[in-house]
Every structure is written in C-alpha cells, then in structure tokens.
Design a protein around this motif. Structure first.
Motif, PDB file in Angstrom:
ATOM      1  N   MET A 111       0.697  -1.045   0.146  1.00 55.49           N
ATOM      2  CA  MET A 111       0.068   0.014   0.029  1.00 55.49           C
ATOM      3  C   MET A 111       0.995   1.197  -0.127  1.00 55.49           C
ATOM      4  N   GLY A 112       1.183   1.925  -0.976  1.00 61.26           N
ATOM      5  CA  GLY A 112       1.811   3.344  -1.170  1.00 61.26           C
ATOM      6  C   GLY A 112       1.085   4.456  -0.575  1.00 61.26           C
ATOM      7  N   SER A 113       1.663   5.335  -0.324  1.00 64.12           N
ATOM      8  CA  SER A 113       1.161   6.741  -0.016  1.00 64.12           C
ATOM      9  C   SER A 113       0.796   7.737  -0.768  1.00 64.12           C
ATOM     10  N   SER A 114       1.031   7.305  -2.180  1.00 63.97           N
ATOM     11  CA  SER A 114       1.023   8.334  -3.198  1.00 63.97           C
ATOM     12  C   SER A 114      -0.513   8.690  -3.523  1.00 63.97           C
ATOM     13  N   ASN A 115      -1.401   8.110  -3.012  1.00 71.33           N
ATOM     14  CA  ASN A 115      -2.760   8.350  -3.082  1.00 71.33           C
ATOM     15  C   ASN A 115      -3.373   9.170  -1.827  1.00 71.33           C
ATOM     16  N   ILE A 116      -2.830   9.407  -0.926  1.00 78.63           N
ATOM     17  CA  ILE A 116      -2.933  10.097   0.274  1.00 78.63           C
ATOM     18  C   ILE A 116      -3.607  11.429  -0.143  1.00 78.63           C
ATOM     19  N   GLU A 117      -4.898  11.606   0.398  1.00 76.24           N
ATOM     20  CA  GLU A 117      -5.330  12.983   0.395  1.00 76.24           C
ATOM     21  C   GLU A 117      -5.263  13.574   1.582  1.00 76.24           C
ATOM     22  N   ILE A 118      -4.713  15.020   1.878  1.00 77.83           N
ATOM     23  CA  ILE A 118      -4.622  15.447   3.197  1.00 77.83           C
ATOM     24  C   ILE A 118      -5.414  16.852   3.066  1.00 77.83           C
ATOM     25  N   ARG A 119      -6.330  16.888   3.881  1.00 75.36           N
ATOM     26  CA  ARG A 119      -6.907  18.339   3.828  1.00 75.36           C
ATOM     27  C   ARG A 119      -7.184  18.812   5.248  1.00 75.36           C
ATOM     28  N   LYS A 120      -7.635  20.145   5.238  1.00 81.59           N
ATOM     29  CA  LYS A 120      -8.082  20.557   6.545  1.00 81.59           C
ATOM     30  C   LYS A 120      -9.440  19.762   7.015  1.00 81.59           C
ATOM     31  N   TYR A 121      -9.498  19.727   8.251  1.00 81.14           N
ATOM     32  CA  TYR A 121     -10.688  18.774   8.932  1.00 81.14           C
ATOM     33  C   TYR A 121     -11.981  19.735   8.736  1.00 81.14           C
ATOM     34  N   ASN A 122     -13.024  18.677   8.311  1.00 80.16           N
ATOM     35  CA  ASN A 122     -14.355  19.379   8.244  1.00 80.16           C
ATOM     36  C   ASN A 122     -15.274  18.556   9.359  1.00 80.16           C
ATOM     37  N   PRO A 123     -15.703  19.180  10.352  1.00 81.16           N
ATOM     38  CA  PRO A 123     -16.481  18.542  11.485  1.00 81.16           C
ATOM     39  C   PRO A 123     -17.667  17.711  11.135  1.00 81.16           C
ATOM     40  N   SER A 124     -18.374  18.294   9.999  1.00 81.09           N
ATOM     41  CA  SER A 124     -19.489  17.478   9.473  1.00 81.09           C
ATOM     42  C   SER A 124     -19.266  16.185   8.773  1.00 81.09           C
ATOM     43  N   LEU A 125     -18.157  16.357   8.027  1.00 80.31           N
ATOM     44  CA  LEU A 125     -17.781  15.316   7.170  1.00 80.31           C
ATOM     45  C   LEU A 125     -16.840  14.197   8.050  1.00 80.31           C
ATOM     46  N   ASP A 126     -15.943  14.517   8.857  1.00 85.08           N
ATOM     47  CA  ASP A 126     -14.901  14.000   9.486  1.00 85.08           C
ATOM     48  C   ASP A 126     -14.872  13.372  10.843  1.00 85.08           C
ATOM     49  N   PHE A 127     -15.674  14.127  11.675  1.00 80.57           N
ATOM     50  CA  PHE A 127     -15.653  13.703  13.000  1.00 80.57           C
ATOM     51  C   PHE A 127     -15.787  12.294  13.326  1.00 80.57           C
ATOM     52  N   ASP A 128     -17.136  11.632  12.896  1.00 77.32           N
ATOM     53  CA  ASP A 128     -17.220  10.081  13.395  1.00 77.32           C
ATOM     54  C   ASP A 128     -16.317   9.241  12.746  1.00 77.32           C
ATOM     55  N   ARG A 129     -15.600   9.577  11.555  1.00 77.19           N
ATOM     56  CA  ARG A 129     -14.473   8.798  11.038  1.00 77.19           C
ATOM     57  C   ARG A 129     -13.231   9.008  11.994  1.00 77.19           C
ATOM     58  N   LEU A 130     -13.074  10.115  12.239  1.00 80.07           N
ATOM     59  CA  LEU A 130     -11.805  10.483  13.225  1.00 80.07           C
ATOM     60  C   LEU A 130     -11.895   9.953  14.397  1.00 80.07           C
ATOM     61  N   MET A 131     -13.242   9.787  15.024  1.00 84.03           N
ATOM     62  CA  MET A 131     -13.357   9.163  16.300  1.00 84.03           C
ATOM     63  C   MET A 131     -13.264   7.870  16.255  1.00 84.03           C
ATOM     64  N   ALA A 132     -13.875   7.048  15.006  1.00 82.87           N
ATOM     65  CA  ALA A 132     -13.337   5.553  14.954  1.00 82.87           C
ATOM     66  C   ALA A 132     -11.730   5.331  14.810  1.00 82.87           C
ATOM     67  N   VAL A 133     -10.896   5.973  14.337  1.00 81.49           N
ATOM     68  CA  VAL A 133      -9.624   5.808  14.315  1.00 81.49           C
ATOM     69  C   VAL A 133      -9.079   5.914  15.962  1.00 81.49           C
ATOM     70  N   ILE A 134      -9.508   7.057  16.512  1.00 81.09           N
ATOM     71  CA  ILE A 134      -9.064   7.166  17.962  1.00 81.09           C
ATOM     72  C   ILE A 134      -9.722   6.056  18.835  1.00 81.09           C
TER      73      ILE A 134
END
Length: 136
Positions: free
Chosen positions: A1-24
């Motif tokens: 699994m390469g990291s070339s397809n990684i998308e990094i962007r600023k956090y958007n609470p409505s889109l990212d919070f639940d997914r981020l909490m799953a990682v935590i």
C-alpha cells in the motif's frame, strides 16, 4: 500500500468527526480520554478550534493531526495519529509537512510521548514537558 494516493486536507467537522473518532477508538485505552463521554463532545470542539488536518486513502480516514497556535509565535502539535493498518506509509510525516507548509515562518513543536518516532524523522528534542500539580 503506497502513500501516493493519500489526500490530506483541513478537517471538516460534519464530514470527518465520526470517522476520526473511529480511528481514535481503534487505539483502545491509550486514546480513550478523547472518546469517552463527556470528553467526546469537548474534543469535537477542540478539533474544530485547532489546526486539524485529516488524511484519507481511498475514502478512508487513516490519520489526523491536531495543533494549536500560540497567537502567531509557535505551533504546538498536540495529536498525531495514524491508524495501525496504515502506519509505515509516511502518512504522519505528510501530516506534519502540511503544518510546516501552511506555517513556514513559525517554530513547530510536537508534544509527544512517542519520542522514537520523531527521532526517526530527524527532529531534535527541545526541552521537557512538566505537568503542574494542583495543591490539594
């Protein structure tokens, strides 16, 4: 699994919070301070008010960083976490590079209890961190 397809962007609470909490939550007890009630709601506010970036690979949130701004002087990285199954792909390093790119004229410090990772990246230890004990 390469990291070339990684998308990094600023956090958007409505889109990212639940997914981020799953990682935590996948980290178990070590990160439970953020995911336990009532801290979960406090952390949601903290994420939104901090400098927070998220990393996605194939529409899966695989890591994030949260930093605070010392009013124009210094940036302090408080949290850097990459999901265990995505580690070893330089995602953490890319998240840190976003901070250096967005704040090129600032000193950036990481508050860490995983010093070996940052040594591996070539960062130098600068000072210590002490907890102030409140009188009882």
């Amino acid at each position: 699994m390469g990291s070339s397809n990684i998308e990094i962007r600023k956090y958007n609470p409505s889109l990212d919070f639940d997914r981020l909490m799953a990682v935590i939550e996948s980290e178990g007890e070590a990160w439970s301070e953020y995911s336990s009630r009532p801290n979960r709601e406090k952390y949601k506010i903290s994420l939104a008010k901090s400098i927070t970036y998220v990393a996605y690979l194939s529409h899966t949130l695989c890591g994030y960083s949260r930093s605070i701004d010392d009013f124009g002087f210094t940036i302090y990285v408080c949290d850097l976490l990459v999901n265990k199954q995505y580690r070893g792909n330089a995602i953490g390093q890319q998240l840190l590079e976003c901070i250096t790119e967005d704040f090129p004229n600032r000193d950036i410090y990481v508050m860490s209890d995983v010093d070996d990772y940052y040594r591996k990246l070539g960062y130098k230890i600068e000072g210590s961190l002490f907890q102030v004990i409140k009188p009882q």
